[in-house]
Design a protein around this motif. Sequence first.
Motif, PDB file in Angstrom:
ATOM      1  N   CYS A  22       0.865  -1.196   0.000  1.00  0.00           N
ATOM      2  CA  CYS A  22       0.000   0.000   0.000  1.00  0.00           C
ATOM      3  C   CYS A  22       0.897   1.240   0.000  1.00  0.00           C
ATOM      4  O   CYS A  22       1.857   1.307   0.766  1.00  0.00           O
ATOM      5  CB  CYS A  22      -0.902   0.013   1.234  1.00  0.00           C
ATOM      6  N   CYS A  25       0.011   5.967   2.428  1.00  0.00           N
ATOM      7  CA  CYS A  25       0.699   6.813   3.415  1.00  0.00           C
ATOM      8  C   CYS A  25       2.142   6.348   3.553  1.00  0.00           C
ATOM      9  O   CYS A  25       2.510   5.271   3.075  1.00  0.00           O
ATOM     10  CB  CYS A  25      -0.060   6.817   4.744  1.00  0.00           C
ATOM     11  N   CYS A  29       2.895  -0.042   3.909  1.00  0.00           N
ATOM     12  CA  CYS A  29       2.747  -1.391   4.478  1.00  0.00           C
ATOM     13  C   CYS A  29       2.809  -2.477   3.397  1.00  0.00           C
ATOM     14  O   CYS A  29       2.247  -2.316   2.309  1.00  0.00           O
ATOM     15  CB  CYS A  29       1.405  -1.521   5.186  1.00  0.00           C
ATOM     16  N   CYS A  39      -2.978   0.944   9.632  1.00  0.00           N
ATOM     17  CA  CYS A  39      -4.163   1.765   9.930  1.00  0.00           C
ATOM     18  C   CYS A  39      -5.365   0.909  10.315  1.00  0.00           C
ATOM     19  O   CYS A  39      -6.373   1.426  10.785  1.00  0.00           O
ATOM     20  CB  CYS A  39      -4.511   2.629   8.724  1.00  0.00           C
TER      21      CYS A  39
HETATM   22  S1  SF4 Z   1      -1.026   2.441   7.318  1.00  0.00           S
HETATM   23 FE1  SF4 Z   1      -2.819   2.020   6.015  1.00  0.00          FE
HETATM   24  S2  SF4 Z   1      -2.776   3.695   4.507  1.00  0.00           S
HETATM   25 FE2  SF4 Z   1      -0.753   3.623   5.444  1.00  0.00          FE
HETATM   26  S3  SF4 Z   1       0.450   2.328   4.065  1.00  0.00           S
HETATM   27 FE3  SF4 Z   1      -0.361   1.022   5.721  1.00  0.00          FE
HETATM   28  S4  SF4 Z   1      -2.259   0.187   4.848  1.00  0.00           S
HETATM   29 FE4  SF4 Z   1      -1.710   1.950   3.591  1.00  0.00          FE
END
Ligand code: SF4
Length: 305
Positions: A22, A25, A29, A39
């Motif tokens: 992902c 942000c 992750c 998150c």
């Molecule tokens: S915390 Fe959530 S939004 Fe940020 S990279 Fe990980 S999965 Fe994606």
Amino acid sequence: MKWKMTRKEALYYREENGKIRCSLCPHNCLIREGHRGACNVREANKDDDGLLKLYSLNYGEVTSIAIDPIEKKPLYQFYPGSKILSVGSFGCNFKCSFCQNYSISQYRAESKYISPEEMAEMSLNIKDNIGLAFTYNEPSIWFEYVLDVAKTIKSIDKNHKIVLVSNGYISEEPLKELLPYIDALNIDLKGDDSYYRRLCFGSIEEVKRTIKIANDYEKHIEVTTLLLPKENTDDETLLEIAKFLSSIDKSIPLHVSRYFPRYKMEEPPTPLEEMRKSYKLLKKYLDNIYLGNLSEEEYKYCVEG
Ligand code: SF4
């Protein structure tokens, strides 16, 4: 535990060696099938064709909705005296031990699905409402919904305001995709880098970058710093915040809030003397300092005392 809720394919991810990366942000992750990112609201799962995808688990899931004074966001120099419809979901990409909204940021709170069209219609039809604020929990990890609602509203009425109250921890590309639909932001600038790493599970540089980019896009920006005794009330940390903001624009309003014990943090409230000292120091560098979470009398003491 499996949550039963709307499942919407996420934006900003790619497949990487049988897992999902992902990039919404800066945590970036890497998520295994059946697992969620930090998150806790983005989950890797197979679709009906067996393809591994990333899904947003909080799309359209609203936990809180209210009409608030704009000053409550806090935004003091953006349509003062007006009201704004305010909505939030659940989840956060930070884990602040002093979180003031931990029941929705750190837990799966009860929610109700409201489609982007319904949300836009509701906001546009409320009398004397200047717009819609995404607040209460972190809007950047509600990205797909915030984008869809903001686009829908702006396609109907360009003057209806869209506000984000955010920790600023979002990657550059999604931020730049969202900003054209945003009018104003209140962004937390919590402390120095060590503070972010120790207490929030984040880092400061990306937050600063978000503030800079929002400023480059000519958005109205106000900043909030919660003063936490022994953690960010030292002169060095306050000076770092003040100098960074003044390097962008010394008229950016800075809201300095008094901390009260919440969630996992039991330290007593910020002493008034610390609030007073911080105000005097910050005032040397910035034009607009507002103290928050104080009674009228306490405010007077800190500002004039
Ligand atoms: S915390 Fe959530 S939004 Fe940020 S990279 Fe990980 S999965 Fe994606």
